[in-house]
Design a protein around this motif. Structure first.
Motif, PDB file in Angstrom:
ATOM      1  N   ARG A  97     -34.207  88.891  -5.597  1.00 61.63           N
ATOM      2  CA  ARG A  97     -32.925  89.248  -4.952  1.00 61.63           C
ATOM      3  C   ARG A  97     -31.831  89.435  -5.997  1.00 61.63           C
ATOM      4  O   ARG A  97     -31.005  90.342  -5.901  1.00 61.63           O
ATOM      5  CB  ARG A  97     -32.553  88.171  -3.914  1.00 61.63           C
ATOM      6  N   SER A 101     -29.381  92.413  -6.448  1.00 62.01           N
ATOM      7  CA  SER A 101     -27.933  92.167  -6.299  1.00 62.01           C
ATOM      8  C   SER A 101     -27.168  92.669  -7.507  1.00 62.01           C
ATOM      9  O   SER A 101     -26.115  93.305  -7.372  1.00 62.01           O
ATOM     10  CB  SER A 101     -27.626  90.667  -6.244  1.00 62.01           C
ATOM     11  N   THR A 171     -27.659  88.307 -16.048  1.00 63.53           N
ATOM     12  CA  THR A 171     -28.909  88.704 -15.390  1.00 63.53           C
ATOM     13  C   THR A 171     -29.262  90.143 -15.765  1.00 63.53           C
ATOM     14  O   THR A 171     -28.377  91.008 -15.796  1.00 63.53           O
ATOM     15  CB  THR A 171     -28.739  88.578 -13.854  1.00 63.53           C
ATOM     16  N   LEU A 243     -13.839  91.087  -9.414  1.00 62.41           N
ATOM     17  CA  LEU A 243     -13.879  90.246  -8.200  1.00 62.41           C
ATOM     18  C   LEU A 243     -14.279  91.063  -6.969  1.00 62.41           C
ATOM     19  O   LEU A 243     -14.951  90.548  -6.063  1.00 62.41           O
ATOM     20  CB  LEU A 243     -12.547  89.524  -7.979  1.00 62.41           C
ATOM     21  N   VAL A 379     -11.230  78.222  -2.656  1.00 66.21           N
ATOM     22  CA  VAL A 379     -10.770  79.462  -1.990  1.00 66.21           C
ATOM     23  C   VAL A 379     -10.517  79.175  -0.514  1.00 66.21           C
ATOM     24  O   VAL A 379      -9.489  79.555   0.051  1.00 66.21           O
ATOM     25  CB  VAL A 379     -11.818  80.599  -2.149  1.00 66.21           C
ATOM     26  N   ARG A 391      -5.472  75.439 -10.532  1.00 66.20           N
ATOM     27  CA  ARG A 391      -4.833  75.168 -11.828  1.00 66.20           C
ATOM     28  C   ARG A 391      -3.970  73.922 -11.738  1.00 66.20           C
ATOM     29  O   ARG A 391      -3.457  73.608 -10.684  1.00 66.20           O
ATOM     30  CB  ARG A 391      -3.964  76.356 -12.242  1.00 66.20           C
TER      31      ARG A 391
HETATM   32  P1  TGC Z   1      -6.465  85.805  -8.681  1.00 71.57           P
HETATM   33  O1  TGC Z   1      -5.079  85.780  -9.288  1.00 71.57           O
HETATM   34  O2  TGC Z   1      -6.740  85.050  -7.436  1.00 71.57           O
HETATM   35  O3  TGC Z   1      -6.884  87.326  -8.453  1.00 71.57           O
HETATM   36  C1  TGC Z   1      -6.795  88.317  -9.464  1.00 71.57           C
HETATM   37  C2  TGC Z   1      -6.861  89.676  -8.768  1.00 71.57           C
HETATM   38  O4  TGC Z   1      -8.094  89.809  -8.045  1.00 71.57           O
HETATM   39  C3  TGC Z   1      -7.850  89.943  -6.628  1.00 71.57           C
HETATM   40  N1  TGC Z   1      -8.909  89.156  -5.946  1.00 71.57           N
HETATM   41  C4  TGC Z   1      -9.951  89.719  -5.340  1.00 71.57           C
HETATM   42  N2  TGC Z   1     -10.280  91.007  -5.137  1.00 71.57           N
HETATM   43  C5  TGC Z   1     -11.414  91.267  -4.477  1.00 71.57           C
HETATM   44  N3  TGC Z   1     -12.255  90.305  -4.046  1.00 71.57           N
HETATM   45  C6  TGC Z   1     -11.974  89.001  -4.241  1.00 71.57           C
HETATM   46  N4  TGC Z   1     -12.818  88.053  -3.809  1.00 71.57           N
HETATM   47  C7  TGC Z   1     -10.777  88.652  -4.904  1.00 71.57           C
HETATM   48  N5  TGC Z   1     -10.194  87.477  -5.272  1.00 71.57           N
HETATM   49  C8  TGC Z   1      -9.049  87.812  -5.902  1.00 71.57           C
HETATM   50  C9  TGC Z   1      -6.447  89.405  -6.429  1.00 71.57           C
HETATM   51  O5  TGC Z   1      -5.866  89.969  -5.279  1.00 71.57           O
HETATM   52  C10 TGC Z   1      -5.769  89.877  -7.704  1.00 71.57           C
HETATM   53  O6  TGC Z   1      -5.567  91.281  -7.605  1.00 71.57           O
HETATM   54  P2  TGC Z   1      -4.331  92.035  -8.354  1.00 71.57           P
HETATM   55  O7  TGC Z   1      -4.474  93.450  -7.973  1.00 71.57           O
HETATM   56  O8  TGC Z   1      -3.091  91.360  -7.833  1.00 71.57           O
HETATM   57  O9  TGC Z   1      -4.494  91.786  -9.822  1.00 71.57           O
HETATM   58  O10 TGC Z   1      -7.477  85.382  -9.834  1.00 71.57           O
HETATM   59  P3  TGC Z   1      -7.724  83.966 -10.506  1.00 71.57           P
HETATM   60  O11 TGC Z   1      -7.792  84.180 -11.984  1.00 71.57           O
HETATM   61  O12 TGC Z   1      -6.739  82.960  -9.985  1.00 71.57           O
HETATM   62  O13 TGC Z   1      -9.204  83.617 -10.030  1.00 71.57           O
HETATM   63  C11 TGC Z   1      -9.537  83.241  -8.747  1.00 71.57           C
HETATM   64  C12 TGC Z   1     -11.014  82.742  -8.705  1.00 71.57           C
HETATM   65  C13 TGC Z   1     -11.133  81.369  -9.322  1.00 71.57           C
HETATM   66  C14 TGC Z   1     -11.385  82.687  -7.231  1.00 71.57           C
HETATM   67  C15 TGC Z   1     -11.931  83.728  -9.453  1.00 71.57           C
HETATM   68  O14 TGC Z   1     -11.670  83.722 -10.800  1.00 71.57           O
HETATM   69  C16 TGC Z   1     -13.394  83.442  -9.251  1.00 71.57           C
HETATM   70  O15 TGC Z   1     -13.956  83.902  -8.257  1.00 71.57           O
HETATM   71  N6  TGC Z   1     -14.073  82.703 -10.170  1.00 71.57           N
HETATM   72  C17 TGC Z   1     -15.516  82.535 -10.140  1.00 71.57           C
HETATM   73  C18 TGC Z   1     -16.161  83.450 -11.152  1.00 71.57           C
HETATM   74  C19 TGC Z   1     -17.479  83.993 -10.678  1.00 71.57           C
HETATM   75  O16 TGC Z   1     -17.807  84.000  -9.505  1.00 71.57           O
HETATM   76  N7  TGC Z   1     -18.257  84.553 -11.589  1.00 71.57           N
HETATM   77  C20 TGC Z   1     -19.482  85.197 -11.227  1.00 71.57           C
HETATM   78  C21 TGC Z   1     -20.025  86.029 -12.378  1.00 71.57           C
HETATM   79  S1  TGC Z   1     -21.283  87.215 -11.933  1.00 71.57           S
HETATM   80  C22 TGC Z   1     -22.609  86.266 -11.498  1.00 71.57           C
HETATM   81  O17 TGC Z   1     -22.565  85.093 -11.422  1.00 71.57           O
HETATM   82  C23 TGC Z   1     -23.882  86.997 -11.183  1.00 71.57           C
HETATM   83  S2  TGC Z   1     -25.166  85.909 -10.775  1.00 71.57           S
HETATM   84  C24 TGC Z   1     -26.488  86.918 -10.443  1.00 71.57           C
HETATM   85  C25 TGC Z   1     -26.548  87.385  -9.031  1.00 71.57           C
HETATM   86  O18 TGC Z   1     -25.516  87.774  -8.422  1.00 71.57           O
HETATM   87  O19 TGC Z   1     -27.652  87.432  -8.461  1.00 71.57           O
END
Ligand code: TGC
Ligand code: FAD
Length: 391
Positions: A97, A101, A171, A243, A379, A391
């Motif tokens: 998957r 993905s 990945t 994101l 979230v 933060r």
């Molecule tokens: P924040 O200030 O909240 O947002 C920055 C900008 O992004 C927008 N936004 C989103 N847009 C779309 N979808 C979402 N879910 C969104 N969440 C936020 C937001 O509106 C803003 O837009 P703009 O236009 O104003 O700039 O950002 P933050 O730095 O405070 O971070 C929030 C947080 C912690 C939720 C985010 O950093 C986060 O999700 N962290 C987790 C990182 C993560 O998930 N990494 C995954 C990497 S890839 C992976 O793991 C692949 S695994 C393999 C597989 O999938 O099978």
């Protein structure tokens, strides 16, 4: 005497909530997983090797790579159909998957949503067919949950870009023909299309994983990688770019995790019906039945949640905090189900002869990647209170 049995999906009559087309697509993917993945995956997991390029081509033929995207050789199915495919693929192994993905929801989605027409035409049809595998470089050694702090940089040199930095836990990294890499620029965070083989770009395999062993995981190194101006994705210059892609992949995981859970539950019921202790099948004891019943409830509730979120996505109203709700619940419950099934299988549960401990170990990664359980909790917490607690 044993009576008639029904599976956990039947208990909730999940089929009655699906269209004919969705059921047919699910059957096709299930058949492929039963034939191609289930007989071999324990061996891939044990060796820590997977024929990813070969599987990529087969998955392309099956039509699941970028299946929920429109045009450019993609099938353009509903979100629910994509989710159901993820359920079936993850019933085989989370690594399969993940391959799908990362290809469809991360690398292809980034190009589809934020790329130019030329970029889309150049890459998407070959990625949909599996001819080119993609990876998605967001996480860094020092920036996982907080990708906004990334150090990877892209600086202008005339009209070219020069990229420097390291991406971690990527990945498909070593098998990718193309990487979508996110980097800080003077204009904000931008995505870059980096073809494998570009001088200065390399991928190093991460060894000694005890989870997602049937999946390629790599470090990406960018050492003065020179890219032409048109390597940058023109459509976004902020964290919103990556994101947006993560939301797509997280959606697939909501369905996928329930596939791993279903496979564990079915294996543990088959096992318990056959395994005799104190002259009776262990499935006939009340304590074991309580485990089965409670797991079936969580499985069914998880599937209903996934389908509800899928219908919201298809009508265009699904919000990020709802994706977080689903990812939180379904990865947690799938992991709990895998652990409980392992207990039912006693010592046999710790071997690769059965799928349960493989799913259990995989789900530890699924719980952490695509936003950890804690990140999604925050979230949801922010959505409920209006107060950010990151933060
Ligand atoms: P924040 O200030 O909240 O947002 C920055 C900008 O992004 C927008 N936004 C989103 N847009 C779309 N979808 C979402 N879910 C969104 N969440 C936020 C937001 O509106 C803003 O837009 P703009 O236009 O104003 O700039 O950002 P933050 O730095 O405070 O971070 C929030 C947080 C912690 C939720 C985010 O950093 C986060 O999700 N962290 C987790 C990182 C993560 O998930 N990494 C995954 C990497 S890839 C992976 O793991 C692949 S695994 C393999 C597989 O999938 O099978
Ligand atoms: P950290 O961010 O260091 O977190 C460690 C712990 O601290 C966690 O429990 C976390 O929840 C907690 N924590 C962090 N901040 C807070 C806070 N503010 N409040 C409370 N608790 C907090 N990334 C990609 O970019 N592309 C990929 O293809 C990819 N594939 C992966 C494949 C595998 C097998 C794995 C294991 C990971 C993959 N990742 C990928 C990386 C994955 O997205 C990260 O591991 C994940 O985002 C968490 O980052 P981290 O591991 O650095 O943990």
């Amino acid at each position: 005497m044993a009576g008639k049995r029904q599976g956990p999906e039947e208990l909730f009559d999940i089929d009655s909530l699906l269209s004919d087309e969705e059921r047919e697509m699910r059957a096709v993917v299930r058949k492929w997983v039963d034939k191609r993945v289930k007989p071999e995956v324990a061996e891939w997991f044990e060796r820590g090797e997977i024929p990813a390029r070969e599987l990529g081509l087969e998955l392309g033929e099956l039509g699941v790579l970028g299946m929920h995207l429109d045009g450019y050789g993609c099938a353009g199915t509903s979100a629910v159909a994509y989710g159901l495919a993820c359920t079936e693929l993850e019933a085989g192994d989370s690594g399969i998957r993940s391959l799908v993905s990362v290809q469809g929801s991360l690398a292809m989605k980034a190009i589809h949503a934020f790329g130019s027409e030329e970029q889309k035409n150049q890459w998407l049809p070959r990625m949909a067919s599996g001819e080119v595998i993609g990876c998605f470089g967001l996480t860094e050694p020092d920036f996982g949950s907080n990708p906004g702090g990334m150090r990877t940089s892209a600086k202008r040199d005339g009209s070219d870009w020069i990229l420097n930095g390291t991406k971690m836990w990527i990945t498909n990294g070593n098998v990718a023909g193309v990487a979508v890499v996110w980097a800080q620029t003077d204009e904000g965070i931008k995505g870059f299309i980096v073809p494998a083989g570009t001088p200065g770009f390399s991928a190093n395999l991460i060894h000694r994983k005890l989870s997602l062993r049937a999946s390629v995981t790599s470090e990406l190194v960018l050492d003065n990688v020179r890219l032409p101006a048109d390597a940058a994705l023109p459509g976004v210059s902020s964290l919103r770019g990556p994101l947006t892609c993560l939301s797509e992949a997280r959606f697939g995981i909501i369905f996928g995790a329930m596939g791993a859970a279903r496979d564990c539950l079915e294996s543990a019921i088959d096992y318990g019906v056959e395994r005799v202790q104190f002259d009776r099948p262990i499935a006939g004891y009340q304590l074991t039945q309580k485990k089965y019943a409670e797991m079936a409830l969580e499985f069914g509730k998880g599937m209903l949640l996934a389908l509800h979120l899928g219908r919201l996505k298809d009508q265009g109203t699904l919000r990020p905090e709802q994706v977080s709700t689903g990812k939180m619940n379904n990865t947690r419950q799938a992991l709990e189900i895998a652990r409980e099934c392992r207990s039912i299988m006693g010592a046999n549960g710790v071997t690769l002869e059965y799928p349960v401990i493989r799913h259990m170990n995989n789900l530890e990664s699924v719980y952490t990647y695509e936003g950890t359980y804690e990140m999604h909790t925050l979230v949801v917490g922010e959505a409920l209170t209006g107060l950010g607690a990151f933060r």
